[in-house]
Scaffold this active site. Structure first.
Site, short mmCIF file in Angstrom:
data_model
loop_
_atom_site.label_atom_id
_atom_site.label_comp_id
_atom_site.label_asym_id
_atom_site.label_seq_id
_atom_site.Cartn_x
_atom_site.Cartn_y
_atom_site.Cartn_z
N HIS A 110 -11.73 -15.53 61.17
CA HIS A 110 -10.49 -15.10 61.36
C HIS A 110 -9.01 -16.32 61.47
CE1 HIS A 110 -11.52 -12.15 64.24
NE2 HIS A 110 -13.18 -12.72 64.11
N ASP A 169 -1.20 -19.51 60.19
CA ASP A 169 -2.38 -18.30 61.13
C ASP A 169 -3.03 -17.96 59.68
OD1 ASP A 169 -2.73 -16.97 63.47
OD2 ASP A 169 -0.23 -16.78 63.93
P1 ADQ Z 1 -4.94 -15.32 67.77
O1 ADQ Z 1 -4.61 -17.01 67.23
O2 ADQ Z 1 -4.92 -15.50 69.14
O3 ADQ Z 1 -6.30 -15.23 67.53
P2 ADQ Z 1 -2.98 -13.18 67.03
O4 ADQ Z 1 -3.24 -12.87 65.43
O5 ADQ Z 1 -0.84 -13.35 67.21
O6 ADQ Z 1 -3.39 -14.55 67.49
O7 ADQ Z 1 -3.45 -12.15 68.61
C1 ADQ Z 1 -3.04 -12.95 69.46
C2 ADQ Z 1 -3.39 -11.89 70.41
O8 ADQ Z 1 -2.72 -12.02 72.00
C3 ADQ Z 1 -2.01 -10.44 70.43
O9 ADQ Z 1 -3.06 -9.26 70.17
C4 ADQ Z 1 -1.30 -10.52 71.40
O10 ADQ Z 1 -0.53 -9.39 71.46
C5 ADQ Z 1 -1.95 -11.25 72.55
N1 ADQ Z 1 -1.06 -11.79 72.72
C6 ADQ Z 1 -0.65 -13.06 72.59
N2 ADQ Z 1 0.47 -13.50 73.76
C7 ADQ Z 1 0.14 -13.18 74.94
C8 ADQ Z 1 0.39 -12.80 76.51
N3 ADQ Z 1 1.71 -13.68 76.90
N4 ADQ Z 1 0.38 -11.49 77.13
C9 ADQ Z 1 -0.45 -10.62 76.58
N5 ADQ Z 1 -0.61 -11.09 75.41
C10 ADQ Z 1 -0.93 -11.75 74.37
C11 ADQ Z 1 -6.99 -15.39 66.13
C12 ADQ Z 1 -6.64 -15.96 64.90
C13 ADQ Z 1 -4.44 -14.77 64.27
C14 ADQ Z 1 -6.43 -14.19 63.87
C15 ADQ Z 1 -6.57 -13.34 65.21
C16 ADQ Z 1 -7.29 -11.95 64.67
O11 ADQ Z 1 -5.18 -17.03 65.24
O12 ADQ Z 1 -5.08 -15.53 63.06
O13 ADQ Z 1 -5.05 -12.82 63.77
O14 ADQ Z 1 -7.15 -14.05 65.54
O15 ADQ Z 1 -8.49 -12.40 63.74
#
Ligand code: ADQ
Length: 462
Positions: A156, A364
């Site tokens: 990921h 990311d």
């Molecule tokens: P993450 O680094 O966790 O995931 P991301 O892809 O941005 O990052 O996903 C975060 C998720 O958490 C989103 O669905 C978002 O809505 C939710 N979220 C964030 N802040 C929140 C809050 N305060 N309250 C509720 N929900 C919140 C890892 C990798 C990423 C990759 C994903 C999926 O680091 O690059 O996109 O896996 O493969």
């Protein structure tokens, strides 16, 4: 259809934990469709190894099998190796990586235990799909126990260039373990290319087809399958009357005309201090926007026991205080910063009620927030997505305003450009972005990976 066995560091049960992310829901949907098993850590920590028992719950065709970690596993494997050594290196931050041999041993121990606990639960034709950097040596562990099933792995997070990865002691062991998987999936072409370069330039691998490498006497398939979201369900949340009421409330209270939204775990890879500095630069360069623009940042805490995460929290709190003190007034707070998780319905409303989605990670894997922001927009009057070039999502979402997150001036100008952008241009960009987000949605992600995992093996002699 073969049974699917998903293995991930955490098993999230969206029924008991409705705030778990969209991907967890999609994985569960994929498991329901085929019938399957989801194996991993249940998030609990026990003090002794003898308390490490498996728990099993059944939800229709899906069985969730979980186990706790010991306090020592949590410290060494989870915090020490996964999040203080692997995570920074994979995000091109060797400077933040802290390697300790005992943590690496903890990582080996937990992966071995996962393999030993999972192997007896496997059937002959099961397809196994492991997720992310916590489980790089899992396939090697299963192979040493005689498991012959097809095993796939999806990373990921980014795969860094060879020279960056070589900063990690034990990288050779890690990569030799990784190639015990049959199929390895990446978020972007860049990650895939870095991985292939690593194997070919440093480990004597050889490309035998566009998507196949021969190494250590076996063939490993590689594939690019960008992670996505369930677009329709997210859009429906954003269109819900609850969202409209919430947005109206936002406007009534503070009267800002331009809401800029950022949503990220509080992680140094997400570039939050740089984002705050870029917003300050915007206020300096375009002072007539004072009192008109508000940066709303939602940043729930994660991994706070790791020093780099505690540091970033302090830096961000200091920065938001400085900006609010310098530019704010009794009737206007330039930065509103919420340091906790919020329900997904409210997130959807915040995205829809914001004229700008500011997604500026320094690095990311993909970034699903960018996709959620697009899915949540009103197609007749959409907002503008400002996206870092260094997010995996930028490989696809070309119609966003792409920026260098390290360049405060460039981000500040992009904010200004988004504010004055004509409605026709916003609609045009939104249409293209939405089509791309739909094309690479969560369903497509699962299907594409499963197709690769099920595809016939390339013979070794190829
Ligand atoms: P993450 O680094 O966790 O995931 P991301 O892809 O941005 O990052 O996903 C975060 C998720 O958490 C989103 O669905 C978002 O809505 C939710 N979220 C964030 N802040 C929140 C809050 N305060 N309250 C509720 N929900 C919140 C890892 C990798 C990423 C990759 C994903 C999926 O680091 O690059 O996109 O896996 O493969």
């Amino acid at each position: 259809m073969s049974r699917l066995v998903v293995v991930s560091n955490r098993v999230c049960d969206p029924e008991s934990n409705p705030s778990s992310g969209g991907l967890a829901v999609c994985i569960l949907d994929g498991l329901r469709e085929r019938g399957g098993l989801w194996f991993g850590w249940n998030g609990e920590i026990v003090s002794e190894e003898k308390e490490l028992t498996l728990s099993c719950t059944k939800q229709g065709e899906v069985t969730l099998v979980t186990m706790p970690l010991t306090e020592r596993d949590y410290q060494e494997h989870y915090l020490g190796f996964c999040n203080a050594a692997l995570w920074p290196v994979h995000h091109y931050r060797q400077d933040l990586s802290r390697f300790a041999q005992e943590n690496c041993e903890g990582y080996r121990r937990v992966n071995r235990r996962f393999a030993e606990s999972l192997a007896p639960l496997l059937g002959k034709g099961d397809l196994i799909w492991a997720h992310d950097y916590h489980l790089i040596p899992l396939a090697a562990g299963l192979r040493s126990l005689g498991v012959k099933n097809r095993i796939g792995f999806f990373l990921h997070i980014p795969f860094p260039p060879p020279d960056v990865l070589r900063a990690m002691p034990e990288y050779e062991w890690l990569m030799k373990s990784l190639v015990q998987y049959d199929v390895i999936g990446f978020q972007t072409k860049t990650d895939e290319a870095n991985f292939c370069r690593f194997l070919c330039e440093i480990m004597n691998g050889e490309m035998v087809a566009e998507n196949a490498i021969r190494i250590d006497g076996r063939i490993v398939m590689v594939t690019v399958v960008p992670a996505g979201i369930n677009v329709e369900s997210f859009a429906a949340m954003a269109r819900h009357p609850y969202a409209s009421r919430y947005i109206e409330g936002l406007h009534r209270r503070g009267e800002p005309r331009v809401n800029i939204i950022g949503v990220d775990r509080l992680d140094y890879s997400k570039g939050l201090p740089d984002r705050f500095r870029a917003f300050r630069r915007f206020l300096e360069l375009y002072p007539h926007h004072c009192k008109a623009a508000t940066l709303m940042q939602v940043a729930p805490p994660t991994r706070e026991e790791v020093k780099a995460y505690a540091d970033i929290r302090h830096e961000l709190e200091a920065l938001s205080g400085e900006i609010n003190g310098e530019f704010g007034d009794f009737d206007w707070t330039p930065v509103r910063y919420v340091h906790r998780n919020i329900p997904r319905e409210r997130l959807a409303a915040l995205y829809r009620g914001s004229q700008i989605g500011l997604v500026t990670p320094l690095r990311d894997g993909m970034n699903l927030v960018a996709k959620e922001y697009v899915a949540a927009q009103d197609e007749e009057d959409p907002g503008v997505l400002i996206l870092s070039r260094f997010a995996g999502a930028a490989e696809d979402l070309e119609e966003a305003l792409l920026v260098n997150p390290y360049d405060a001036d460039e981000v500040a100008h992009a904010i200004q450009r988004a504010i004055v952008m004509k409605k026709e241009e916003r609609i045009e960009r939104q249409r293209s972005l939405l089509a791309r987000v739909k094309q690479h949605d969560a369903d497509n992600w699962i299907r594409s990976f499963m197709r690769a995992l099920e595809s016939p093996k390339i013979p070794l002699a190829a």
